[in-house]
Write a protein that holds these residues in place. Structure first.
Motif, PDB file in Angstrom:
ATOM      1  N   ALA A 122       9.743  -2.627   1.725  1.00 54.00           N
ATOM      2  CA  ALA A 122       9.706  -1.953   0.419  1.00 54.00           C
ATOM      3  C   ALA A 122       8.278  -1.533   0.063  1.00 54.00           C
ATOM      4  O   ALA A 122       8.057  -0.428  -0.456  1.00 54.00           O
ATOM      5  N   LEU A 123       7.310  -2.410   0.354  1.00 55.59           N
ATOM      6  CA  LEU A 123       5.909  -2.059   0.101  1.00 55.59           C
ATOM      7  C   LEU A 123       5.492  -0.875   0.957  1.00 55.59           C
ATOM      8  O   LEU A 123       4.764   0.015   0.499  1.00 55.59           O
ATOM      9  N   ASP A 124       5.963  -0.839   2.192  1.00 55.91           N
ATOM     10  CA  ASP A 124       5.604   0.258   3.086  1.00 55.91           C
ATOM     11  C   ASP A 124       6.177   1.573   2.573  1.00 55.91           C
ATOM     12  O   ASP A 124       5.501   2.612   2.597  1.00 55.91           O
ATOM     13  N   HIS A 125       7.422   1.535   2.124  1.00 54.89           N
ATOM     14  CA  HIS A 125       8.049   2.739   1.580  1.00 54.89           C
ATOM     15  C   HIS A 125       7.271   3.233   0.353  1.00 54.89           C
ATOM     16  O   HIS A 125       7.025   4.441   0.198  1.00 54.89           O
ATOM     17  N   ALA A 126       6.871   2.315  -0.515  1.00 51.65           N
ATOM     18  CA  ALA A 126       6.116   2.685  -1.709  1.00 51.65           C
ATOM     19  C   ALA A 126       4.726   3.197  -1.347  1.00 51.65           C
ATOM     20  O   ALA A 126       4.201   4.115  -2.003  1.00 51.65           O
ATOM     21  N   ALA A 127       4.115   2.628  -0.300  1.00 44.00           N
ATOM     22  CA  ALA A 127       2.784   3.074   0.121  1.00 44.00           C
ATOM     23  C   ALA A 127       2.829   4.499   0.647  1.00 44.00           C
ATOM     24  O   ALA A 127       1.896   5.278   0.439  1.00 44.00           O
ATOM     25  N   ARG A 128       3.915   4.846   1.320  1.00 38.43           N
ATOM     26  CA  ARG A 128       4.063   6.226   1.801  1.00 38.43           C
ATOM     27  C   ARG A 128       4.078   7.204   0.626  1.00 38.43           C
ATOM     28  O   ARG A 128       3.439   8.254   0.668  1.00 38.43           O
ATOM     29  N   ALA A 129       4.817   6.830  -0.425  1.00 37.46           N
ATOM     30  CA  ALA A 129       4.872   7.689  -1.606  1.00 37.46           C
ATOM     31  C   ALA A 129       3.520   7.742  -2.323  1.00 37.46           C
ATOM     32  O   ALA A 129       3.133   8.777  -2.868  1.00 37.46           O
ATOM     33  N   LEU A 130       2.794   6.629  -2.307  1.00 40.96           N
ATOM     34  CA  LEU A 130       1.480   6.560  -2.958  1.00 40.96           C
ATOM     35  C   LEU A 130       0.455   7.413  -2.226  1.00 40.96           C
ATOM     36  O   LEU A 130      -0.366   8.090  -2.839  1.00 40.96           O
TER      37      LEU A 130
ATOM     38  N   LEU B 170       0.767  -3.291  -4.549  1.00 41.44           N
ATOM     39  CA  LEU B 170       0.986  -2.058  -3.790  1.00 41.44           C
ATOM     40  C   LEU B 170      -0.335  -1.488  -3.303  1.00 41.44           C
ATOM     41  O   LEU B 170      -0.472  -1.112  -2.128  1.00 41.44           O
ATOM     42  N   HIS B 171      -1.336  -1.426  -4.185  1.00 41.17           N
ATOM     43  CA  HIS B 171      -2.646  -0.923  -3.770  1.00 41.17           C
ATOM     44  C   HIS B 171      -3.296  -1.884  -2.769  1.00 41.17           C
ATOM     45  O   HIS B 171      -4.015  -1.451  -1.855  1.00 41.17           O
TER      46      HIS B 171
ATOM     47  N   TYR C   7       4.626   5.128   8.231  1.00 42.04           N
ATOM     48  CA  TYR C   7       3.488   5.548   7.414  1.00 42.04           C
ATOM     49  C   TYR C   7       2.169   5.100   8.043  1.00 42.04           C
ATOM     50  O   TYR C   7       1.204   5.868   8.099  1.00 42.04           O
TER      51      TYR C   7
END
Length: 463
Positions: free
Chosen positions: A297-305, A341-342, A384
């Protein structure tokens, strides 16, 4: 099926065997788990567990068409055996540091030889700690090969490196060993990877299903095995293994001399050298920093970030060994990191920066310019991160179809008597190529990251 070969990977957590055919297609795989005994500075395994696990995995993948097999194992793992090649001690694993206090004794015998490259976890200090006293020295792959053949076998130049073998003179430094009280005859004969060590005995054929008389070829350490599986065997092509830690392997025509000791080289079976190094940074930092977190989930969010203006230098244990040697190095954060996330994204960027710095260091020693990089290891699950690494490196990255060390050993077995480079080019398949994208923001941040390393004196430079 016309012909087939088997590769065996004697890893830390498991034994893996793989069967491939003459097109490089994987026909069968088998795995058995291994357990370890660990404490602060010690890490042991019972070699009898290796033998049982190898027998079990071979029994699952064997076929009458097998024409050869090869074995890889962890670099620097060592134990003692009797004259018949049977283990008489526990195996001291690749990261066992119990013999660190003996390092000055080794360096004192020959400072010019040992001071820049001998490390506390290498095999030679552990051999002194084991105190052979009439027994023989063996690496993990040697013990397995001896068990399959029914007699002691030679070791290979790859496994012998951290035991002190002189790859340039192509001999053991017996004078230094004698000063240490180690008799030269307790060390095994050394041969090139791909050399026939023996043949599977009738007794082992009945247990494993591997045909009696099947050649057993000298293998390489697991890092080199992964490099073979990635097909990175010509100058300019590199393999970057990102698992718990980051390990780089490449090819050079001439030996790269590194006075810092961060880079060491294996012999290329086809001639030339396989330089590389292992960092203490890597994906293992994610499990340490985010225990129990949903990393997908963190990886998916990092891609969007997307790229952020921050980076973290994450160490899986104190100190650094590549691309610079800094025993007292500590991790740090650079830039604004307001949340997990960051922080996750910062780790991904920091590891990519260390990877880029490692290639810069290798090129400064005379390595050919990077043409392509094959990515292997558990971290390739993050699409990502793969793209981020391509962007930071500025070169295409390749994802091999089957990049595990066992596959590399099957390719090595298939190359017996011929060119390993040509055999790998024929058998190894690339699943995907990722092209780099311009990322000026990341390049600027990389400059600040390196400047912070220098400010702290980690590269021997203070701002």
């Amino acid at each position: 099926m016309d012909v087939a070969w088997i590769g065996v990977d004697l890893g830390t957590q498991s034994v893996r065997s793989v069967l491939i055919d003459s097109t490089g297609t994987v026909l069968a795989r088998a795995t058995r788990s291994l357990s370890s005994n660990r404490s602060s500075d010690t890490h042991e395994q019972d070699p009898r567990d290796w033998l049982a696990a190898v027998d079990a995995t071979l029994a699952e993948v064997s076929t009458p068409e097998v024409e050869g097999l090869a074995i890889c194992s962890t670099s620097g793992t060592v134990l003692l055996t009797d004259e018949a090649g049977r283990p008489t001690t526990q195996a001291l694993m690749y990261d066992d540091a119990r013999a660190a206090a003996l390092l000055p004794r080794i360096v004192a015998t020959d400072p010019d030889r040992w001071s820049s490259k001998m490390q506390p976890t290498w095999a030679l200090p552990k051999i002194l700690w084991l105190d052979p006293q009439g027994r023989r020295i063996a690496h993990s792959a040697d013990v397995v090969a001896a068990d399959l053949a029914g007699h002691p076998v030679a070791t290979d130049t790859s496994h012998a490196l951290k035991t002190g073998y002189d790859l340039i003179a192509d001999r053991w430094p017996t004078e230094d060993f004698e000063r240490l009280g180690l008799r030269p005859e307790i060390f095994p004969e050394v041969v090139l990877p791909g050399t026939e060590l023996g043949r599977v005995s009738t007794a082992k054929a009945q247990v494993t299903g591997v045909p009696a008389g099947t050649p057993i070829y000298a293998g390489m350490t697991d890092g080199c095995a992964a490099q073979i599986a990635a097909g990175a065997l010509s100058p300019g092509a590199w393999n970057s293994v990102l698992g718990t830690t980051l390990v780089l392997k490449g090819v050079s025509k001439d030996l790269l001399e590194d006075p810092t000791g961060a880079v060491y080289s294996h012999r290329h079976p086809d001639g030339g050298w396989l330089p590389g190094g292992a960092s203490n940074t890597g994906a293992g930092a994610l499990t340490m920093m985010f225990p129990g977190a949903d990393l997908d989930a963190l990886d998916h969010a990092a891609r969007a970030l997307g790229p952020i203006d921050a980076a973290i230098y994450p160490l899986t244990k104190p100190g650094e060994r590549f691309p610079f040697v800094a025993p007292h190095a500590e991790g740090f954060e650079l830039g604004d990191i307001p949340d997990d996330l960051h922080r996750y994204a910062g780790v991904l960027q920091g590891v990519a920066f260390i990877e880029k710095l490692a290639f810069t260091h290798l090129e400064s020693l005379g390595a050919e310019a990077i043409r392509s990089v094959s990515l292997t290891g558990g971290a390739v699950r993050s699409g990502y991160w793969n793209q981020l690494r391509a962007d930071v490196l500025g070169v295409p990255v390749e994802l091999p179809a089957a990049a595990d060390p066992a596959y590399g050993m099957a390719v090595l077995a298939a190359s017996a008597g011929t060119s390993l480079t040509e055999t790998a080019a024929r058998l190894v398949r690339i699943d995907r190529v990722i092209e780099p994208r311009p990322q000026p923001r990341l390049q600027d941040l990389y400059g600040g990251f390196v400047a912070e390393l220098d400010r702290r004196g980690y590269r021997g430079i203070r701002g």
